[in-house]
Write a protein that holds these residues in place. Structure first.
Motif, PDB file in Angstrom:
ATOM      1  N   THR A  58       0.844  -1.189   0.000  1.00 11.29           N
ATOM      2  CA  THR A  58       0.000   0.000   0.000  1.00 11.29           C
ATOM      3  C   THR A  58       0.883   1.244   0.000  1.00 11.29           C
ATOM      4  OG1 THR A  58      -1.764  -1.144   1.194  1.00 11.29           O
ATOM      5  CG2 THR A  58      -1.809   1.255   1.231  1.00 11.29           C
ATOM      6  N   PHE A  59       0.567   2.154  -0.898  1.00 10.58           N
ATOM      7  CA  PHE A  59       1.415   3.330  -1.106  1.00 10.58           C
ATOM      8  C   PHE A  59       0.634   4.617  -0.882  1.00 10.58           C
ATOM      9  CE2 PHE A  59       3.236  -0.073  -3.625  1.00 10.58           C
ATOM     10  CZ  PHE A  59       4.597   0.051  -3.398  1.00 10.58           C
ATOM     11  N   ARG A  60       1.384   5.644  -0.497  1.00 10.14           N
ATOM     12  CA  ARG A  60       0.903   7.018  -0.470  1.00 10.14           C
ATOM     13  C   ARG A  60       1.929   7.882  -1.197  1.00 10.14           C
ATOM     14  NH1 ARG A  60      -0.604   7.546   5.969  1.00 10.14           N
ATOM     15  NH2 ARG A  60      -2.560   6.340   5.926  1.00 10.14           N
ATOM     16  N   GLY A  61       1.492   9.072  -1.582  1.00 13.38           N
ATOM     17  CA  GLY A  61       2.428   9.989  -2.210  1.00 13.38           C
ATOM     18  C   GLY A  61       1.784  10.768  -3.331  1.00 13.38           C
ATOM     19  N   PRO A  62       2.555  11.603  -4.010  1.00 10.23           N
ATOM     20  CA  PRO A  62       2.020  12.406  -5.113  1.00 10.23           C
ATOM     21  C   PRO A  62       1.375  11.543  -6.175  1.00 10.23           C
ATOM     22  CG  PRO A  62       4.241  13.135  -4.511  1.00 10.23           C
ATOM     23  CD  PRO A  62       3.983  11.881  -3.742  1.00 10.23           C
ATOM     24  N   GLY A  63       0.192  11.978  -6.628  1.00 10.07           N
ATOM     25  CA  GLY A  63      -0.539  11.244  -7.650  1.00 10.07           C
ATOM     26  C   GLY A  63      -1.445  10.165  -7.111  1.00 10.07           C
ATOM     27  N   ILE A  64      -1.378   9.899  -5.806  1.00 11.76           N
ATOM     28  CA  ILE A  64      -2.208   8.870  -5.183  1.00 11.76           C
ATOM     29  C   ILE A  64      -3.270   9.548  -4.333  1.00 11.76           C
ATOM     30  CG2 ILE A  64      -2.257   6.885  -3.635  1.00 11.76           C
ATOM     31  CD1 ILE A  64       0.668   6.394  -4.360  1.00 11.76           C
ATOM     32  N   ARG A  65      -4.506   9.276  -4.627  1.00 11.96           N
ATOM     33  CA  ARG A  65      -5.610   9.825  -3.839  1.00 11.96           C
ATOM     34  C   ARG A  65      -5.829   8.934  -2.628  1.00 11.96           C
ATOM     35  NH1 ARG A  65     -11.000  11.351  -6.972  1.00 11.96           N
ATOM     36  NH2 ARG A  65      -9.435  12.750  -7.919  1.00 11.96           N
ATOM     37  N   GLY A  66      -5.354   9.388  -1.486  1.00 13.97           N
ATOM     38  CA  GLY A  66      -5.434   8.572  -0.272  1.00 13.97           C
ATOM     39  C   GLY A  66      -4.355   7.511  -0.283  1.00 13.97           C
TER      40      GLY A  66
END
Length: 203
Positions: A143-151
């Motif tokens: 599971t990832f977060r960061g720029p370009g990821i909504r939530g």
């Protein structure tokens, strides 16, 4: 003559339109990390080079792009000749020399630190790895977060090393340096730019 004929075979059906389609898919996937995007690569490279890896090489590599091949690909003279003919790229012997790397066996992914990491002043001088995995499901959930990821965004690629999560965390820790990944399974791809951060889950 036979080897030359083999090298000529299997390129894009429509070089301009096909390359544009692949390029758009990669840019879309980079803009939306950990999102699986389907694409039909209209290319038939020499085995054991998977078609989508061949299409990505054909699109992203050129005469100014040092290219490294994993052992599964590098030992095939037919694959090397096909890539050189269709991309113009120079095949290099060491991962650290490469701007792009093609890895047909994701389970044997080399250490990410073996590849060019870029410099603080020029982080773009790092390598991009195109890695074939078995599928985008059935593996450990990432599971990832960061720029370009909504939530948050989650994928579960099957066919990566068991310690991939720790390797990726080390890569993210080198930001703005570090490598970017393009994962490929069949006719689908998903990108993991170095800005994508793994979310720690409680056990």
């Amino acid at each position: 003559m036979r080897n030359e004929a083999i090298a000529l075979d299997g390129g894009f059906i429509d070089p301009v339109l096909d390359a544009q389609a692949v390029f758009r898919a990669v840019m879309d996937a980079m803009a939306r990390p950990a999102t699986v995007i389907d694409i039909k690569p209209r290319v038939t490279p020499q085995e054991p080079l998977p078609p989508l890896l061949g299409a990505l090489a054909r699109t992203l590599a050129d005469a100014d792009t040092p290219l490294w091949l994993d052992p599964a690909l590098g030992r095939s003279e037919a694959v090397r000749e096909w890539l050189v003919f269709h991309t113009g790229a120079r095949i290099v012997d060491y991962p650290a020399e490469a701007a792009f790397a093609l890895i047909a066996d994701g389970s044997a992914l080399p250490c990410l630190s073996d590849f060019a990491q870029g410099m603080q002043e020029y982080p773009d001088r790092s390598a991009t790895l195109v890695v074939a995995v078995e599928a985008f499901d059935g593996g450990a959930a990432l599971t990832f977060r960061g720029p370009g990821i909504r939530g948050e965004a989650t994928i579960a690629p099957r066919g990566l090393p068991d310690d991939f999560a720790s390797r990726w965390n080390e890569n993210a820790g080198r930001f703005p340096r570090g490598i970017d990944l393009v994962l490929v399974a069949g006719g689908s791809l998903a990108c993991l730019p170095r800005t994508a951060r793994l979310v720690a889950r409680e056990v």
